[in-house]
Design a protein around this motif. Sequence first.
Motif, PDB file in Angstrom:
ATOM      1  N   LEU A  21       0.850  -1.115   0.061  1.00  0.00           N
ATOM      2  CA  LEU A  21      -0.068  -0.067  -0.079  1.00  0.00           C
ATOM      3  C   LEU A  21       0.710   1.378  -0.234  1.00  0.00           C
ATOM      4  O   LEU A  21       0.580   2.517  -0.507  1.00  0.00           O
ATOM      5  N   CYS A  22       1.898   1.349   0.867  1.00  0.00           N
ATOM      6  CA  CYS A  22       3.013   2.433   0.856  1.00  0.00           C
ATOM      7  C   CYS A  22       3.729   2.571  -0.548  1.00  0.00           C
ATOM      8  O   CYS A  22       3.674   3.615  -1.218  1.00  0.00           O
ATOM      9  N   ALA A  23       3.867   1.377  -1.107  1.00  0.00           N
ATOM     10  CA  ALA A  23       4.454   1.372  -2.701  1.00  0.00           C
ATOM     11  C   ALA A  23       3.450   2.167  -3.546  1.00  0.00           C
ATOM     12  O   ALA A  23       3.872   2.714  -4.330  1.00  0.00           O
ATOM     13  N   GLU A  24       2.255   1.688  -3.442  1.00  0.00           N
ATOM     14  CA  GLU A  24       1.151   2.236  -4.359  1.00  0.00           C
ATOM     15  C   GLU A  24       0.995   3.743  -4.243  1.00  0.00           C
ATOM     16  O   GLU A  24       0.879   4.561  -5.186  1.00  0.00           O
ATOM     17  N   TYR A  25       0.940   4.082  -2.769  1.00  0.00           N
ATOM     18  CA  TYR A  25       0.739   5.567  -2.498  1.00  0.00           C
ATOM     19  C   TYR A  25       2.011   6.496  -3.116  1.00  0.00           C
ATOM     20  O   TYR A  25       1.463   7.463  -3.841  1.00  0.00           O
ATOM     21  N   VAL A  26       3.392   5.854  -3.033  1.00  0.00           N
ATOM     22  CA  VAL A  26       4.336   6.708  -3.613  1.00  0.00           C
ATOM     23  C   VAL A  26       4.257   6.818  -5.182  1.00  0.00           C
ATOM     24  O   VAL A  26       4.247   7.808  -5.553  1.00  0.00           O
ATOM     25  N   ALA A  27       3.880   5.715  -5.630  1.00  0.00           N
ATOM     26  CA  ALA A  27       3.711   5.839  -7.022  1.00  0.00           C
ATOM     27  C   ALA A  27       2.617   6.774  -7.665  1.00  0.00           C
ATOM     28  O   ALA A  27       2.831   7.241  -8.488  1.00  0.00           O
ATOM     29  N   LEU A  30       3.781  10.282  -7.178  1.00  0.00           N
ATOM     30  CA  LEU A  30       4.804  10.629  -8.361  1.00  0.00           C
ATOM     31  C   LEU A  30       4.190  10.962  -9.531  1.00  0.00           C
ATOM     32  O   LEU A  30       4.610  11.764 -10.210  1.00  0.00           O
ATOM     33  N   LEU A  31       3.175  10.036 -10.006  1.00  0.00           N
ATOM     34  CA  LEU A  31       2.487  10.244 -11.070  1.00  0.00           C
ATOM     35  C   LEU A  31       1.518  11.660 -11.250  1.00  0.00           C
ATOM     36  O   LEU A  31       1.553  12.266 -12.138  1.00  0.00           O
ATOM     37  N   ARG A  32       0.968  11.842 -10.068  1.00  0.00           N
ATOM     38  CA  ARG A  32       0.252  13.076 -10.048  1.00  0.00           C
ATOM     39  C   ARG A  32       0.908  14.188  -9.950  1.00  0.00           C
ATOM     40  O   ARG A  32       0.567  15.357 -10.694  1.00  0.00           O
ATOM     41  N   ALA A  33       2.084  14.122  -9.158  1.00  0.00           N
ATOM     42  CA  ALA A  33       3.019  15.257  -9.467  1.00  0.00           C
ATOM     43  C   ALA A  33       3.309  15.700 -10.765  1.00  0.00           C
ATOM     44  O   ALA A  33       3.423  16.740 -11.351  1.00  0.00           O
ATOM     45  N   GLY A  34       3.649  14.587 -11.541  1.00  0.00           N
ATOM     46  CA  GLY A  34       4.248  15.026 -12.875  1.00  0.00           C
ATOM     47  C   GLY A  34       3.214  15.419 -13.906  1.00  0.00           C
ATOM     48  O   GLY A  34       3.355  15.864 -14.721  1.00  0.00           O
ATOM     49  N   GLY A  47       1.132   3.355 -15.322  1.00  0.00           N
ATOM     50  CA  GLY A  47       2.477   3.744 -14.767  1.00  0.00           C
ATOM     51  C   GLY A  47       2.391   3.502 -13.462  1.00  0.00           C
ATOM     52  O   GLY A  47       3.594   3.561 -12.783  1.00  0.00           O
ATOM     53  N   ARG A  48       1.344   3.580 -12.759  1.00  0.00           N
ATOM     54  CA  ARG A  48       1.211   3.416 -11.372  1.00  0.00           C
ATOM     55  C   ARG A  48       1.565   2.029 -10.756  1.00  0.00           C
ATOM     56  O   ARG A  48       2.505   1.663  -9.784  1.00  0.00           O
ATOM     57  N   ARG A  49       1.162   1.217 -11.687  1.00  0.00           N
ATOM     58  CA  ARG A  49       1.556  -0.171 -11.389  1.00  0.00           C
ATOM     59  C   ARG A  49       2.960  -0.733 -11.699  1.00  0.00           C
ATOM     60  O   ARG A  49       3.699  -1.417 -10.636  1.00  0.00           O
ATOM     61  N   LEU A  51       5.519   1.663 -11.630  1.00  0.00           N
ATOM     62  CA  LEU A  51       6.143   2.149 -10.439  1.00  0.00           C
ATOM     63  C   LEU A  51       5.947   1.669  -8.802  1.00  0.00           C
ATOM     64  O   LEU A  51       7.180   1.580  -8.200  1.00  0.00           O
ATOM     65  N   ALA A  52       4.661   1.095  -8.668  1.00  0.00           N
ATOM     66  CA  ALA A  52       4.685   0.296  -7.494  1.00  0.00           C
ATOM     67  C   ALA A  52       5.456  -0.767  -7.245  1.00  0.00           C
ATOM     68  O   ALA A  52       6.240  -1.086  -6.395  1.00  0.00           O
ATOM     69  N   LEU A  53       5.483  -1.492  -8.583  1.00  0.00           N
ATOM     70  CA  LEU A  53       6.355  -2.838  -8.383  1.00  0.00           C
ATOM     71  C   LEU A  53       8.043  -2.361  -8.088  1.00  0.00           C
ATOM     72  O   LEU A  53       8.635  -3.130  -7.498  1.00  0.00           O
ATOM     73  N   THR A  54       8.201  -1.226  -8.860  1.00  0.00           N
ATOM     74  CA  THR A  54       9.775  -0.677  -8.614  1.00  0.00           C
ATOM     75  C   THR A  54       9.990  -0.375  -7.269  1.00  0.00           C
ATOM     76  O   THR A  54      11.022  -0.820  -6.784  1.00  0.00           O
ATOM     77  N   VAL A  55       9.195   0.266  -6.567  1.00  0.00           N
ATOM     78  CA  VAL A  55       9.048   0.689  -5.348  1.00  0.00           C
ATOM     79  C   VAL A  55       9.144  -0.365  -4.227  1.00  0.00           C
ATOM     80  O   VAL A  55      10.283  -0.631  -3.675  1.00  0.00           O
ATOM     81  N   TYR A  56       8.228  -1.239  -4.374  1.00  0.00           N
ATOM     82  CA  TYR A  56       8.194  -2.451  -3.656  1.00  0.00           C
ATOM     83  C   TYR A  56       9.475  -3.459  -3.697  1.00  0.00           C
ATOM     84  O   TYR A  56       9.752  -3.717  -2.693  1.00  0.00           O
ATOM     85  N   LEU A  57       9.666  -3.547  -5.050  1.00  0.00           N
ATOM     86  CA  LEU A  57      10.987  -4.496  -5.017  1.00  0.00           C
ATOM     87  C   LEU A  57      12.208  -4.125  -5.138  1.00  0.00           C
ATOM     88  O   LEU A  57      13.177  -4.819  -5.181  1.00  0.00           O
TER      89      LEU A  57
END
Length: 167
Positions: A21-27, A30-34, A47-49, A51-57
Amino acid sequence: MRPESTNGTGGGGLAVPMAWLCAEYVADELLRAGALVEPGSLEYRAGRRTLALTVYLGDGTGDTPGGAEDRLEEWLTRTAHGHPWKEWVRERLDGAPEPGGEDPDADLTLARETWRLLESTHLLATDLGALSAGGPADGVMVDESDRTWLPSWQVGLPLGHLALRLY
């Protein structure tokens, strides 16, 4: 990785996937800010999925001193054109313990489901695979009207990388 909460039960309850859930929130942030694509669009979800995988892994380099910049740099490296992101994700997911038994890892289950969705969902998009690692500076031009069906992670990866660059 044990969840931090079990949904208010004294134990043995529903595992809350806090890391995912934290990884999805961060992703999502980031996408909303961009502000690169409309929230809720298929491209945004890809993009969210991704980035979330990148953050989580990720390797968790953000837990060290100066970690936020290190973590951002790691994500930029992982999402860069030419990086074997797909292989990296598969390696990380394949190396993780299988969920099951009495203590399923809810985070890992959601990460695996997200990867399944990213591979099985295809979007009609411009194929950026024609770009060399050097990009347009090498004289390679991409015909944006030439569209093809791509796995959604191939659309989400450059979108996520650009959102990270704009952060």
